[in-house]
Enzyme design. Structure first.
Site, PDB file in Angstrom:
ATOM      1  N   CYS A 103     -36.412 -10.629  43.700  1.00 33.60           N
ATOM      2  CA  CYS A 103     -35.424  -9.812  44.422  1.00 33.60           C
ATOM      3  C   CYS A 103     -34.008  -9.971  43.886  1.00 33.60           C
ATOM      4  CB  CYS A 103     -35.446 -10.172  45.912  1.00 33.60           C
ATOM      5  SG  CYS A 103     -35.102 -11.910  46.251  1.00 33.60           S
ATOM      6  N   LYS A 104     -33.825 -10.707  42.799  1.00 31.50           N
ATOM      7  CA  LYS A 104     -32.460 -10.956  42.320  1.00 31.50           C
ATOM      8  C   LYS A 104     -31.726  -9.665  41.974  1.00 31.50           C
ATOM      9  CE  LYS A 104     -33.358 -15.580  40.465  1.00 31.50           C
ATOM     10  NZ  LYS A 104     -33.401 -16.429  39.255  1.00 31.50           N
TER      11      LYS A 104
END
Length: 594
Positions: free
Chosen positions: A109-110
């Site tokens: 999810c970065k």
């Protein structure tokens, strides 16, 4: 009850927090009872897959799901010669050749996180990471295209719904093409699992319409708990009986000071309220605590600590803030006796001896008292006796003497015989404190010239410029010279563990790694947790990426109930909970959240 197995599989599995929670799911419908079993997981991190086996109870598979173009964009280099793109068959092998009923995905999810700037999220590296999410969903759907999983749950950061809208639309379209109805929601995992943390997450839930006619309902929401409910059940931070993950992080000295001045429940903005003059705090001074409360003063209304053998003001809290009048205010000194040559205190309405200094040491004795002067008198050994009268009672004359001779040594408790005197009678209980018990032996057995042996140097403190003695196996501060007068004081940037008592009387400190795992419900507070490796930083990253097990358990329980309804032939169940996934026709015609 009839047990029914529900198999679950995990893509981008991390250390296995979600898998652990799914294994603990509880669902019952009629006589059917769900038994959840994990059949595998996939992640690119080998350490995470070793942790996955500990938490999920089954081996995980280390697999890079990038395609070649994504790999080059993310890593900035070509892959190794033995690298190859993952295929749907690799997904099947990772599941042990079995088909799952539920697939759980928690993709990287970065690229969507609000912690990443908008400009950086648009770089080729993070766009490649975002597209990995789409590729992972496609690999999963193709792996079981002939017999799709009944339910799919996609978990990510809430910002995915805005920053990754285009990608999300592609994933949704792909799921619908494979026969799924979908719904997008944002939930607080803390409320789903009854955690002591608030963790807002995006959830995309998909139900295969042909296989699962019943509606999928949302899990019950529960109130968030206080962080102390979890931490209060654990050992004190730094107590390594809980394992190395419970050590207190070493922070810079200036960070400890900042933490101490941040109000509990607030953040760095508390520091704006401090008055600074000339670079120094105007209203506060940090003072180190004395050892064991040395020179400590108790409040009048609080209890004292343990009374030791040497209870002096300099080695503990053995003083009290007495609210009663100091010397000179004699009217409050109950049962006080005034010297003959001093003035009296104020005369008030209450004048009994028990309520003030209302007695005097009068040197004058009335003549009538002469006959009572010898009552209970004790004659000194070196003085003569008074007149011997007919009365033999001690209260009626000088009938007592202070005898220095010890004729009762045979019966003295814990008697110590003089080296030059005879011992008391040796009795059968001479080892219990009675009889010939002990002797004052002048022989030490030590050469007076060998000074090193006259004392063990207990609590000895070495100067910084002198050598230490031989280090023994039992070296400790209280059994020799094992302390040093260190002239070095920490700089503001030095890392250390400091305990500063904040203004609210508490220790403002960072969570230990084990405490973070407990807040994520990856481990019960009373238990230890062992993760792969020795790095706190790596542990914390994997823990922070994990799905809270208790939240996953709540989701699994609701999904299991939906599957049991479908398999038992039920298509509807009265439920007050909100519907999570509607039939596709309704889902397309009704706006989300309406």
């Amino acid at each position: 009850m009839t047990p029914v197995e529900i198999r679950h599989f995990h893509l981008f599995a991390g250390l296995g927090g979600g898998a652990r929670g799914f294994n603990r799911g509880e669902s019952r419908v009629g006589q059917l009872e769900a038994r959840f079993r994990c059949i595998g997981g996939i992640d690119v991190d080998p350490a995470a897959m070793r942790d996955f086996q500990r938490l999920a109870g089954v081996p995980g598979t280390v697999l890079d799901m990038f395609d070649r173009e994504q790999y080059r964009a993310f890593h900035g280099a070509e892959p190794a010669a033995d690298w190859r793109e993952a295929t749907p068959q690799d997904i099947q092998r990772a599941a042990g050749g079995e088909r799952p009923h539920i697939v759980f995905l928690s993709a990287p999810c970065k690229g969507f996180s609000g912690l990443l700037s908008e400009s950086k999220s648009k770089t080729a590296k993070y766009q490649a990471l975002n597209r990995l999410t789409l590729r992972g969903v496609w690999l999963m759907l193709e792996a079981w295209a002939d017999d799709p999983p009944e339910l799919v749950l996609f978990e990510n950061v809430p910002r995915l719904a805005t920053r990754g809208r285009a990608l999300l639309d592609q994933i949704t379209a792909m799921l619908r093409a494979y026969g799924y109805a979908t719904a997008e929601t944002t939930h607080d995992c803390g409320e789903l699992g009854g955690l002591a943390q608030s963790r807002k997450r995006f959830l995309l839930v998909a139900r295969h319409i042909a296989k699962v006619p019943p509606l999928l309902y949302e899990p019950e929401r529960r109130p968030l708990r206080a962080v102390g409910d979890v931490l209060g059940r654990m050992l004190m931070p730094g107590d390594l009986r809980a394992g190395p993950m419970h050590r207190v992080p070493a922070l810079q000295w200036k960070t400890w000071v900042r933490l101490a001045f941040v109000e509990a429940g607030s953040d760095w903005r508390s520091l704006n309220r401090l008055a600074i003059e000339g670079g120094q705090l105007r209203d506060y001074l940090i003072v180190p605590s004395m050892h064991n409360g040395g020179l400590g003063v108790h409040r009048w209304e609080e209890p004292t600590g343990v009374i030791a053998g040497a209870s002096r003001p300099g080695n503990g809290s053995f003083s009290v803030a007495d609210p009663r009048a100091p010397d000179g205010a004699l009217q409050y000194q109950n049962y006080g006796v005034l010297p003959w040559d001093q003035p009296s205190g104020t005369v008030i309405g209450v004048k009994s001896p028990g309520q003030g200094t209302y007695s005097v040491a009068d040197p004058r004795l009335p003549e009538s008292s002469a006959r009572h002067t010898q009552m209970f008198r004790v004659v000194r050994w070196d003085r003569h006796s008074a007149t011997v009268t007919g009365s033999q009672q001690v209260g009626s004359g000088a009938a007592c003497v202070a005898d220095p001779r010890n004729h009762g040594a045979d019966f003295a408790k814990y008697a110590v015989a003089d080296w030059q005197r005879p011992a008391g009678t040796v009795i059968s209980g001479s080892t219990t404190g009675q009889g010939a018990y002990a002797v004052a032996d002048p022989r030490s057995g030590m050469d007076a010239d060998r000074a090193a042996y006259l004392t063990g140097g207990h609590y000895g403190v070495m100067r910084m410029d002198q050598p230490a003695g031989a280090v023994s196996a039992a070296a400790c501060h209280d059994n020799g010279r094992w302390s040093v007068a260190d002239p070095r004081l920490p700089e503001s940037t030095d890392n250390l563990v400091a305990i500063i008592r904040a203004e609210d009387g508490t220790w403002h400190r960072p969570f230990t790694t084990l405490e973070l795992a407990a807040l994520q419900s990856l481990v019960d507070p009373e238990e230890q947790l062992e993760l792969d490796g020795l790095s706190d930083q790596a542990w914390r990253e994997r823990i922070g990426n994990a799905v809270p097990s208790d939240a996953a358990q709540a989701i699994a329980s609701e999904m299991g109930r939906t599957l049991l309804l479908a398999w038992s032939g039920e298509t509807f169940q009265l439920n007050a909970a909100p519907v999570w996934v509607r039939p596709v026709a309704v889902g397309l015609s009704v706006a989300q959240g309406a």
